[in-house]
Structure formats: C-alpha cells, structure tokens
Design a protein around this motif. Structure first.
Motif, short mmCIF file in Angstrom:
data_model
loop_
_atom_site.label_atom_id
_atom_site.label_comp_id
_atom_site.label_asym_id
_atom_site.label_seq_id
_atom_site.Cartn_x
_atom_site.Cartn_y
_atom_site.Cartn_z
N TRP A 145 0.84 -1.21 0.00
CA TRP A 145 0.00 0.00 0.00
C TRP A 145 0.87 1.24 0.00
O TRP A 145 1.86 1.32 0.73
CB TRP A 145 -0.90 0.03 1.23
N ALA A 149 -2.72 4.08 -3.81
CA ALA A 149 -3.77 3.07 -3.68
C ALA A 149 -4.94 3.54 -2.81
O ALA A 149 -5.85 2.76 -2.53
CB ALA A 149 -3.19 1.79 -3.09
N LYS A 152 -8.56 2.82 -3.89
CA LYS A 152 -9.01 1.43 -3.81
C LYS A 152 -9.12 0.98 -2.37
O LYS A 152 -10.06 0.29 -1.98
CB LYS A 152 -8.05 0.52 -4.58
N PRO A 257 -4.09 -4.12 -3.38
CA PRO A 257 -5.26 -3.31 -3.75
C PRO A 257 -5.93 -3.75 -5.04
O PRO A 257 -7.15 -3.63 -5.17
CB PRO A 257 -4.66 -1.89 -3.87
N ASP A 258 -5.16 -4.24 -6.01
CA ASP A 258 -5.76 -4.67 -7.28
C ASP A 258 -6.60 -5.93 -7.11
O ASP A 258 -7.69 -6.05 -7.67
CB ASP A 258 -4.67 -4.90 -8.33
#
Length: 420
Positions: A145, A149, A152, A257-258
């Motif tokens: 992170w 990010a 998200k 995060p993705d």
C-alpha cells in the motif's frame, strides 16, 4: 460536568507563565504565520488575532477552503452525522478577526530569511511561525500500500473526500461481505479512532448487511479503551468483529489493492472493503522546516516552541511533546498555550503558566458513548500527565447516553473555538 459551548470556552482560558519582554522588530506590526487550519492552527490564529486586538498581523495558510474535522468523521460513517455537519469554513476568521487566510500549500520554510514559500509562488514573511500540519503517512508502512492506492483502499484518516469514499464502499458491500481494517502502530492520530470506526461500520452493517464480517489486523497487543470497545462489540455486534492483535499476527500484514486481498501472517483473505490506516508522521512541512527528529517534531512543553528553532512552534499531531495523545482536543489545548506565549513574546503581554487538558469521546452504538481524558502540566522534560479518567465497563444506559450528549456539546464548543 456536561460540556457545552459556554462551558468549553470558559474552561479554555488559563494558559502559559510570567511577564515577558516583546521582541525588537525592525518596523510595523509583528507578523505571525500559521501553517495548517485545523484544531491547532485555526485556534492559535484566532486567539492571537482576538487577544492582540490588532497589534499582531496574523496569516493563516491552509489549502482547503472547507475544512472537515477528522474527529466526528466516524459518526458520519455510522450515519449519526451528515458530511455538512463536520464541514467548516474560514470566513469568520477573516471577516471578524482580520486574519489573512491564504488558501495555498506551504512548500518550504527559510528559517534564516524567516519566510514561508507557497506552491502558488511567492513567500510570506514571519517573526513567529506556528506549524500545525497534522499527519502524513510513513512510506512503506503497510506492504503493498501507498497513497496511490488510497482510492481502492482508503485511509480516511484525513477527513473529506476519503471519508465519503469509504462510506460509499461500505454501503456498496455485497450481502455477507467482508470489511477489513489495517490498524496503525503507535503513536498515531486519535488513539481510539480506529476502534470507534470499527464500531460505526458495525452499526451500519448490522442495519443494512447483518451477515457481513469485520476483520481488524492490528500490530498492537492492546489499544485505547480496549475493554470498553470489546464489551460494546460483544453487546451490540456479537460475532461480527474479529480483532487480530500482535500476538496472532496482526503486525505481519500485506495488502493487494488490485486483487482486494489482505494477508495476515501468511493467510490471504479476499475482502470487499479494506481501510488501510498506515503508520504516521508529522505533516511534511515540519520536515521541510528542519524541526523534526525522526517522524515527529520535538517541542518545549512550556510554550510548544520547537527544540530546533525558538521562533517556530509546532502544535497537535505533528508535535513530539510527551504524554498527551494526538487528538483534536489536545491540539486545541496546546494552541491556547502557544498563542498566549507568542503574543507575550511579541507584545510583552502577560504569559500564564501552561496547563493542558484532553478528552477523547467514542461512540460504540446509538447513545452508547464512552470517554477517556486527563489533565497535564509542563515540565522541563515534557508535557506530563497529572491525572486522568476513563469510562468503566458495565455503566448504565443513562450514563452512556449522557456521555454521548456531552461529546456533542464539546464538538459545538471546539469548532466555535476554532472558527469563530
């Protein structure tokens, strides 16, 4: 005692020590520049302008035209406040107190020339500089992170658009979904804040998504008001909150995060919302001014002056001052001590002995409020705790409701004290 606007402002008065001689200035009125318009900066600017009665030129540098308080932002997440309830403007400070409010970023401090440079160009001169920039985040504090990010996996630890985003994500969670929080290590802004947030998220989910789960990954073995929060979670949100502390791997955390995953001590979990609250440090302008030592800015307890520069003062979350928690109440209390000391240094007005106080309220569920607080004094080494208090487990509903109502009175009082 029930706090309201009148009693809060009345109790605010006595602040810092003896008579002092004014600074010798080349010409014109002495100039104070305040960077940061929150609980510390706005309060300091207002008190210096108000009490000097025009003898001191005060400039407040704050990029936001609308300031959203981080304190009470959790109540917006819980549906107890509207966003507009925690929004404040600087119009009264400018119109009624003659403060020059500059909406721009402070991007540098020249301590030799005594100027603050602005992102928009130019600079502002000062005789005394007060820094109250709040917090920034420690790079790499949570594996996977960074601030890129934050849309998200929002931190929502600077109120405003981040708070709105986090609430929208919570309300969009699928039925039976998972909300995760990565809690910060000590020290950080508002010690009970993450756990009040857990309570407010649980309150919303209980009403709208009762089979949802909450996971809290915490690098600490304990936290502020721990017994009170855990009692409240058991009473109001049984089986919903899973707190994973240091002993169970809460400090060994990474996020993606993705993929929207949280990994705790090697075990990966798919989550629907992830509130990452990283380790914190003083707002970057304090570092640029050269007044930090590590992540925070050491100050002298008697007047909040920087240990690196006697003409710079650091308030609130950014300061390393001793026993006071990093809270809005603390910043407001420190600002009054600082304002009195700065006015005395510049005009020769009386300076009173420094006294400080703090209370942190938290809402666990409807009318279930708890608090912790203390009084403090200045010693040569630090701001030192004198005595304290805390709500007790097992309190009756009437007392808890009175505590919550007390917090509403405090909020009205402190925001009036900040913004006029």
């Amino acid at each position: 005692m029930t706090l309201n606007r009148r009693t809060f402002l009345g109790a605010a008065g006595v602040v810092a020590a003896g008579l002092s001689a004014p600074m010798v200035l080349a010409q014109g009125r002495p100039r104070v520049v305040v960077v940061g318009g929150g609980a510390g900066g706005a309060t300091a600017a207002r008190y210096i302008a108000k009490d000097s009665k025009g003898e001191i030129d005060v400039t407040l540098i704050e990029p936001s035209r609308t300031y959203y308080t981080c304190f009470f932002s959790n109540l917006y997440l819980g549906g107890f406040q509207e966003l507009s309830d925690i929004a404040h403007s600087y119009g009264t400070l400018a119109a009624e107190y003659g403060i020059n409010v500059v909406h721009d970023w402070a991007v540098g401090v020249d301590r030799d020339a005594k100027t603050v440079s602005l992102a928009g160009g130019g600079s502002v001169p000062y005789d005394k500089l007060i820094l109250s920039p709040g917090i920034d985040f420690v790079d790499g504090a949570v594996e996977g992170w960074d601030v890129s990010a934050q849309n998200k996996m929002p931190h929502a630890y600077k109120a405003g658009s981040q708070t709105e985003l986090l609430k929208a994500q919570i309300m969009a969670m699928p039925e039976g979904g998972t909300f995760a929080m990565v809690a910060p290590p000590n020290p950080y802004r508002c010690p009970p804040g993450p756990y009040e947030r857990v309570s407010m998220v649980a309150h919303v989910l209980k009403a709208n998504n009762p089979t949802a789960k909450i996971i809290v990954a915490d690098p600490k073995p304990k936290f502020s008001k721990m017994a009170l929060f855990q009692e409240g979670w058991a009473n109001h949100y049984e089986g919903m909150v899973d707190w994973i502390g240091e002993d169970f791997g809460g400090g060994n955390v990474s996020v993606n995060p993705d993929a929207m995953t949280l990994t705790i001590d090697g075990e990966e979990t798919k989550v629907d919302v992830c509130n990452v609250i990283p380790a914190m440090r003083a707002g970057h302008i304090a570092e640029m001014a050269g007044v930090t030592d590590g992540n925070w800015a050491p100050v002298n307890a008697a007047d909040m002056s920087s240990k690196a520069d006697p003409d710079i003062y650091v308030l609130g979350d950014a300061s390393q001052q001793g026993d006071m928690p990093k809270s809005g109440f603390s910043a407001n209390s420190q600002a009054k001590v600082c304002a009195n000391a700065v006015r005395g240094a510049l005009t020769g007005s009386k300076v009173f002995p420094a006294k400080f106080s703090n209370t942190c309220w938290s809402l666990i569920d409807t009318d279930d409020g708890v608090k912790v607080g203390a009084t403090y004094e200045a010693t040569p080494e630090k701001i030192a705790k004198v005595d304290g208090f805390i709500s007790q487990t097992g309190e009756d509903a009437d007392l808890r409701k009175a505590t919550y109502e007390e917090s509403l009175g405090w909020y009205a009082g402190i925001t009036s004290d900040m913004f006029g």
